[in-house]
Design a protein around this motif. Structure first.
Motif, PDB file in Angstrom:
ATOM      1  N   LEU A  86      30.450 -48.055  76.860  1.00 22.45           N
ATOM      2  CA  LEU A  86      29.287 -47.267  77.264  1.00 22.45           C
ATOM      3  C   LEU A  86      28.665 -46.555  76.072  1.00 22.45           C
ATOM      4  N   VAL A  87      29.514 -45.946  75.236  1.00 21.50           N
ATOM      5  CA  VAL A  87      29.005 -45.241  74.056  1.00 21.50           C
ATOM      6  C   VAL A  87      28.246 -46.213  73.148  1.00 21.50           C
ATOM      7  N   LEU A  88      28.838 -47.365  72.901  1.00 17.73           N
ATOM      8  CA  LEU A  88      28.182 -48.353  72.045  1.00 17.73           C
ATOM      9  C   LEU A  88      26.840 -48.779  72.643  1.00 17.73           C
ATOM     10  N   ALA A  89      26.825 -48.987  73.951  1.00 15.82           N
ATOM     11  CA  ALA A  89      25.586 -49.433  74.590  1.00 15.82           C
ATOM     12  C   ALA A  89      24.501 -48.364  74.461  1.00 15.82           C
ATOM     13  N   ILE A  90      24.885 -47.102  74.693  1.00 20.32           N
ATOM     14  CA  ILE A  90      23.879 -46.023  74.599  1.00 20.32           C
ATOM     15  C   ILE A  90      23.384 -45.886  73.165  1.00 20.32           C
ATOM     16  N   GLY A 100      20.332 -56.668  66.964  1.00 20.53           N
ATOM     17  CA  GLY A 100      20.848 -58.027  67.166  1.00 20.53           C
ATOM     18  C   GLY A 100      22.103 -58.285  66.358  1.00 20.53           C
ATOM     19  N   ALA A 101      22.049 -57.924  65.085  1.00 23.09           N
ATOM     20  CA  ALA A 101      23.196 -58.159  64.204  1.00 23.09           C
ATOM     21  C   ALA A 101      24.396 -57.333  64.671  1.00 23.09           C
ATOM     22  N   LEU A 102      24.158 -56.063  65.016  1.00 21.03           N
ATOM     23  CA  LEU A 102      25.264 -55.206  65.444  1.00 21.03           C
ATOM     24  C   LEU A 102      25.903 -55.732  66.721  1.00 21.03           C
ATOM     25  N   ARG A 103      25.059 -56.175  67.654  1.00 19.74           N
ATOM     26  CA  ARG A 103      25.586 -56.717  68.899  1.00 19.74           C
ATOM     27  C   ARG A 103      26.494 -57.903  68.623  1.00 19.74           C
ATOM     28  N   THR A 104      26.038 -58.764  67.712  1.00 16.56           N
ATOM     29  CA  THR A 104      26.844 -59.932  67.356  1.00 16.56           C
ATOM     30  C   THR A 104      28.204 -59.502  66.803  1.00 16.56           C
TER      31      THR A 104
ATOM     32  N   ALA B  27      27.314 -43.842  62.752  1.00 18.56           N
ATOM     33  CA  ALA B  27      28.281 -44.143  63.818  1.00 18.56           C
ATOM     34  C   ALA B  27      28.300 -45.633  64.117  1.00 18.56           C
ATOM     35  N   LEU B  28      27.112 -46.219  64.238  1.00 22.31           N
ATOM     36  CA  LEU B  28      27.044 -47.658  64.525  1.00 22.31           C
ATOM     37  C   LEU B  28      27.698 -48.463  63.404  1.00 22.31           C
TER      38      LEU B  28
END
Lengths: 290, 297
Positions: A86-90, A100-104, B27-28
């Motif tokens: 959830l934290v990552l999604a927010i 896009g790159a981070l999601r990958t 953070a990311l």
């Protein structure tokens, strides 16, 4: 004849698969259930003897450990993976240019075999040359991080590796959920001057309740079926400190030659899965038919 | 898109916003490091010599890059008594995965087509029963399956593993195609029937040409599942027919000789490459399969 064939083609096409499922899923479950009520050891026996295998199972300290581990592992894995996802999604939902790159990057562990994941973490966490040795090499001579070989802590290494593997997937689920929230409501809330964190806690997150449920189902399912990760990371050890029901069942079936114990532990696993999944599937199928 | 952070930027808290953005990116980035670290460690370790591993740092870059460990992992590492590396087992996995994916996808397409477009009395119950099959913990079928494979005479063989993967993949492949075909209006089928087209003709010339996206999703899902499988592989194979995941586990846990961590890591990367490749090339479809496979079934 051709007319009959024409009319029944759909049924004939579906029939082989359906029969296969009837035999290899339901028939096999019935076989396992039957054998779990017998005195089977090395070879299956078919005279019903009542709950003797289940009594043996619940008297076994090893099964006790396995079940305890499942609850500890399952609880931590599900809660932490959900929170992290959830934290990552927010965070990713804030107009991030490199989304896009981070999601990958966050999601790629999901493409790996649990055996690969286990192998990698086994190397990273091994006290002799992994993180512990590295930090000691930096001058912190007393630093200790020996969870992998510590019977009391080894189960948490499985939690770490499992979260690493699956949290990106939870993020993907939540991100899709965040994107499907009605933009108009959010805009209206912003116009009213409601602070961002309140918009999340009061509007967005509550509207994602179905996704929380899906994520919970998927993660609990993963937790109960966890087998490969334990085998690759700890082999169930030290001793049997990280046994889970899945590894217990496998050990009984293929190395101990105790079919009765294997069958009864498999039945318990199935009941745990069904207790979680059946109500969910039932409601899903019903709402779809309406 | 919920663009919350940028929208209320007014002059006064502008600097605050910028700092917040930096914290956000930091953070990311840290999370990205967490996910990348194991892969990084695997790659660097596989390129080091054993000496360097023993004396060096876990996260240090290799001083002298060597591909010896890769060569050993591919064709020399020992899985128990045999020392042929992962190559024969990699090949086994391919021999298992390709037919199993093809057959289960084809059957799933036909089944989904029937359940979605040729509804007959009981079709829904049949579909539900097949769907439940996706959820059982496979431990509950291991024992009878081992005996059945023995009776049929394909225990410990590659055809045996193909058979098992097809059977237990059917629920998901049927689900994928059913959900896809349900959204195609049934008038299409009806009109084609009026024009005299039969069951297979309609499937072949109307549904199949529309199916490319769902075929890709299903093939990727099945391939990932089967390639990464360990439970069936370890239960139903014997020396010589093991898939690559089982071989990898044997290499890592083999107790003979010196522990070669660099070889372990190279073998792990080799075992992971096919599915990683699929993920990088077709990530969109990979994610669609994951969410369809888990949310709806």
């Amino acid at each position: 004849m051709t007319k009959w064939l024409e009319e029944n083609t759909p049924k004939l096409v579906l029939a082989p698969s359906f029969i296969a499922v009837l035999i290899f899923v339901y028939g096999f479950i019935a076989w396992t259930a039957w054998v779990s009520f017998t005195r089977s050891r090395l070879l299956p026996r078919y005279d019903i003897e009542g709950f003797i295998q289940y009594e043996r199972l619940f008297a076994s300290p090893r099964w006790d450990t396995a079940l305890n581990n499942l609850f500890v592992f399952g609880f931590l894995f599900i809660v932490i993976a959900m929170v992290l996802g959830l934290v990552l999604a927010i965070l990713l939902d804030q107009n991030i240019r490199t989304e896009g790159a981070l999601r990958t990057i966050y999601l790629y562990p999901m493409a790996l075999s649990m055996i690969v994941t286990g192998t990698a973490w086994k190397w990273i966490l091994n006290p002799g040359l992994g993180i512990q040795a590295m930090v000691r090499g930096w001058g912190f001579e007393d630093f200790t991080f020996d969870w992998l070989v510590n019977p009391d802590m080894a189960i948490y290494t499985i939690v770490i590796a499992a979260i690493w593997q699956s949290s990106g997937f939870v993020m993907a689920l939540f991100l899709a959920g965040l994107r499907s929230v009605d933009g108009e409501i959010i805009k209206a809330a912003q116009v009213d001057g409601i602070p961002t964190w309140r918009i999340y806690t009061a509007i967005i997150i509550p509207s994602m309740a179905p996704i929380f449920l899906s994520a919970f189902i998927v993660l609990s399912h993963l937790a109960i079926k966890s087998f490969d990760l334990v085998i690759a990371l700890t082999g169930g050890g030290p001793g049997y400190a990280t046994d889970l029901p899945a590894t217990y069942m496998y050990a009984m079936a293929f190395s101990r030659g105790d079919i009765g114990q294997a069958a009864s532990s498999a039945m318990i696993m199935m009941m745990v899965v069904f207790a979680i999944v059946v109500p969910y599937l039932y409601s899903e199928l019903r709402t779809k038919d309406d | 898109m919920t663009d919350l952070s940028m929208s209320q930027a007014t002059g006064q808290n502008r600097t605050g916003k910028i700092i917040l953005r930096w914290v956000l990116y930091l953070a990311l980035g840290l999370f990205a490091l967490f996910y990348l670290m194991p892969l990084f460690v695997m790659i660097t370790t596989s390129l080091k010599s054993l000496d360097e591993i023993r004396t060096g740092d876990l996260i240090a870059l290799p001083r002298d890059v060597t591909f010896d460990a890769w060569r050993t992992a591919w064709s020399g590492a020992c899985t128990g008594i045999q020392c042929e590396g992962v190559r024969p087992y990699f090949w086994n996995s391919i021999l298992i995965a390709i037919p199993a994916v093809a057959i289960s996808t084809l059957l799933g397409a036909m089944n989904g087509y029937v359940v979605a477009q040729w509804r007959f009395r009981g079709a829904n119950i049949i579909f539900s029963l097949m769907l439940f099959g996706c959820f059982i913990p496979f431990q509950v079928v291991l024992l009878p399956m081992a005996r059945t494979l023995g009776i049929i005479g394909i225990a410990g063989t590659i055809p045996g593993l193909i058979f098992v993967h097809v059977i237990y993949g059917l629920g998901f492949t049927t689900l994928f195609f059913r959900n896809y075909y349900v959204s195609i209006p049934s008038e299409l089928t009806k009109a084609a029937k009026v024009d005299g087209a039969g069951f297979f003709r309609i499937f072949w010339s109307i549904f199949l040409p529309l199916s490319l996206p769902i075929i890709v999703v299903t093939v990727i899902w099945q391939f990932t599942q089967i390639w990464n499988d360990f439970l069936f592989g370890v239960s139903f194979s014997q020396a010589g027919t093991q898939p690559v995941t089982v071989a990898l586990n044997n290499i890592v846990n083999s107790t003979t000789g010196v522990k070669e961590y660099n070889v372990d890591m190279a073998a792990a990367i080799i075992a992971a490459l096919p599915t990683l490749f699929v993920y990088v090339v077709a990530g969109k479809y990979f994610i669609r399969g994951l969410t369809a496979g888990s949310v709806k079934g």
